[in-house]
Motif scaffolding. Structure first.
Motif, short mmCIF file in Angstrom:
data_model
loop_
_atom_site.label_atom_id
_atom_site.label_comp_id
_atom_site.label_asym_id
_atom_site.label_seq_id
_atom_site.Cartn_x
_atom_site.Cartn_y
_atom_site.Cartn_z
N GLY A 33 -26.65 -26.49 4.89
CA GLY A 33 -27.28 -26.38 6.20
C GLY A 33 -27.06 -27.51 7.13
O GLY A 33 -27.17 -28.63 6.58
N LEU A 34 -27.44 -27.20 8.36
CA LEU A 34 -27.09 -28.38 9.37
C LEU A 34 -28.45 -28.69 10.35
O LEU A 34 -29.32 -27.77 10.32
N PHE A 50 -29.93 -18.50 20.40
CA PHE A 50 -30.24 -17.12 20.20
C PHE A 50 -28.68 -16.40 19.75
O PHE A 50 -28.74 -15.29 18.78
N MET A 52 -26.67 -17.79 17.78
CA MET A 52 -26.63 -18.09 16.26
C MET A 52 -27.62 -17.36 15.59
O MET A 52 -27.31 -16.67 14.59
N VAL A 53 -28.89 -16.63 16.26
CA VAL A 53 -29.57 -15.79 15.30
C VAL A 53 -28.99 -14.54 15.35
O VAL A 53 -28.94 -13.85 14.16
N MET A 54 -28.03 -14.02 16.44
CA MET A 54 -27.36 -12.66 16.24
C MET A 54 -26.18 -12.97 14.98
O MET A 54 -26.15 -12.06 14.38
N ARG A 55 -25.35 -14.07 15.06
CA ARG A 55 -24.70 -14.24 13.82
C ARG A 55 -25.13 -14.12 12.56
O ARG A 55 -24.72 -13.54 11.57
N SER A 56 -26.46 -14.75 12.37
CA SER A 56 -27.15 -14.71 11.18
C SER A 56 -27.67 -13.48 10.89
O SER A 56 -27.47 -12.87 9.61
N LEU A 57 -28.07 -12.70 11.84
CA LEU A 57 -28.65 -11.35 11.75
C LEU A 57 -27.46 -10.32 11.19
O LEU A 57 -27.48 -9.58 10.37
N TYR A 61 -28.90 -12.44 7.05
CA TYR A 61 -29.69 -13.65 6.82
C TYR A 61 -31.14 -13.46 7.16
O TYR A 61 -31.27 -13.01 8.31
N HIS A 128 -32.37 -18.90 6.24
CA HIS A 128 -30.95 -19.42 6.35
C HIS A 128 -31.07 -19.93 7.82
O HIS A 128 -30.25 -21.35 7.85
N LEU A 129 -31.67 -19.54 8.89
CA LEU A 129 -31.57 -20.44 10.01
C LEU A 129 -33.26 -20.30 10.68
O LEU A 129 -33.82 -19.41 10.72
N GLU A 159 -30.04 -25.47 2.07
CA GLU A 159 -28.98 -24.58 2.35
C GLU A 159 -29.52 -23.98 4.01
O GLU A 159 -28.84 -23.22 4.72
N GLN A 160 -30.38 -24.48 4.52
CA GLN A 160 -31.05 -24.12 5.90
C GLN A 160 -30.70 -24.91 6.85
O GLN A 160 -30.44 -26.01 7.06
N THR A 161 -30.10 -24.11 7.92
CA THR A 161 -29.81 -24.63 9.26
C THR A 161 -31.10 -24.59 10.20
O THR A 161 -31.61 -23.60 10.53
#
Lengths: 202, 202
Positions: A33-34, A50, A52-57, A61, A128-129, A159-161
């Motif tokens: 994670g970053l 937000f 990136m929120v969409m991507r993770s969802l 994740y 994850h995020l 592993e958490q970004t």
């Protein structure tokens, strides 16, 4: 140049570019994670978080969002998450911009209460995020102790970004960030007299 | 300085800031859709566009997304929209990066076919937000005629906001844009050897 020559030239140039891209991809092989800092005075810091929120969802994740400052005014992202994606952990400081409240002690108490939510997420490896929206202002105004924040960010699960947004933020957070993108305001509709837009700006 | 003095000083400074913010808000009174260009080499151009998609969906607005270049590799935003928000009009060029295909004629045909979807959205006033992701490359590579693109953007419905992302893009699109944010890459995990991250980078 003939079309055939143009095509050949294009192919050669693209082949070169592909080699260079492939080499960089091969070199980047660490998986973790970053810490991402989205800063600068331009439009798109929170929007980008937000996205990136969409991507993770999309990948299913777990995602947590803590909004510092924001929350006094209703926003599209708030409605979207609350109504359509209640699986997202979502907390807002909700006191409005600090120039609206003009109460330093009240702001500090609100910042501390909000940070407690962030800290909980930063200790939970099921996330994850984690987005800490507008958190840099808490450092700039010295509402939160920088050392404590930086330590919590660095000690989060491997592993958490975590994405931190907001103008400024100081050297400390830049130093520990893996990725820093500075969004510069080259032109803004607002300065040309156009009102902030629902679904775009908030 | 005593705590009391500090609080008073803070209050005075915040009052000043509030006056200035309030004055700018009062001055911006035109209501219409915008052309927003998100450019630069840093992280967050497409993510930011998708954050606006989320905002617009929060308010129940109709949204269209056309992705140039992207689509050969699966992304979180693609899964999210297809699986959870099929109400979004979503089209991907899907030919991969042009340095992968190395076929100029094929790229041009794909760009034209993709632009047809964009053009349809830009003529439909039921769309509040239209995202043309990575479209600047079509201009940079001269795959699409700039004049035609700029005209279509300018003649779109008055209430519609269009977000164009990608590096570069040229002077033409900068000139007609209401808002231009340039995202500068100050630090990137990729260069430190960290692999692109699921749910973050794609």
């Amino acid at each position: 140049m003939s079309d055939e020559k143009k095509a050949a030239k294009h192919k050669a140039s693209m082949e070169k570019q592909k080699e260079s891209v492939d080499a960089s991809i091969a070199a980047a092989d660490e998986e973790r994670g970053l810490i991402i800092l989205l800063t600068g005075d331009g439009k798109g810091k929170s929007s980008s978080a937000f996205g990136m929120v969409m991507r993770s969802l999309g990948y299913g994740y777990k995602v947590g969002v803590v909004q510092f400052i924001k929350g006094a005014q209703l926003s599209g992202e708030e409605i979207f998450i609350r109504d359509k994606h209640p699986e997202v952990y979502f907390y807002q400081m909700g006191t409005g911009f600090t120039w609206d409240t003009q109460d330093r002690d009240g702001d500090i108490a609100a910042a501390e209460a909000t940070w407690a939510h962030a800290e909980k997420l930063l200790k939970d490896d099921s996330y994850h995020l984690v987005v800490l929206d507008e958190m840099t202002y808490m450092l700039a105004f010295k509402y939160l102790d920088e050392e404590r924040i930086l330590t919590a960010l660095q000690q989060r699960p491997r592993e958490q970004t975590v994405v931190v947004t907001g103008r400024g933020g100081g050297k400390g957070i830049r130093d520990i960030a893996d990725t820093v993108a500075e969004i510069n305001d080259q032109k803004h509709a607002y300065r040309a007299g156009v009102k902030a837009r629902k679904g775009v700006d908030f």
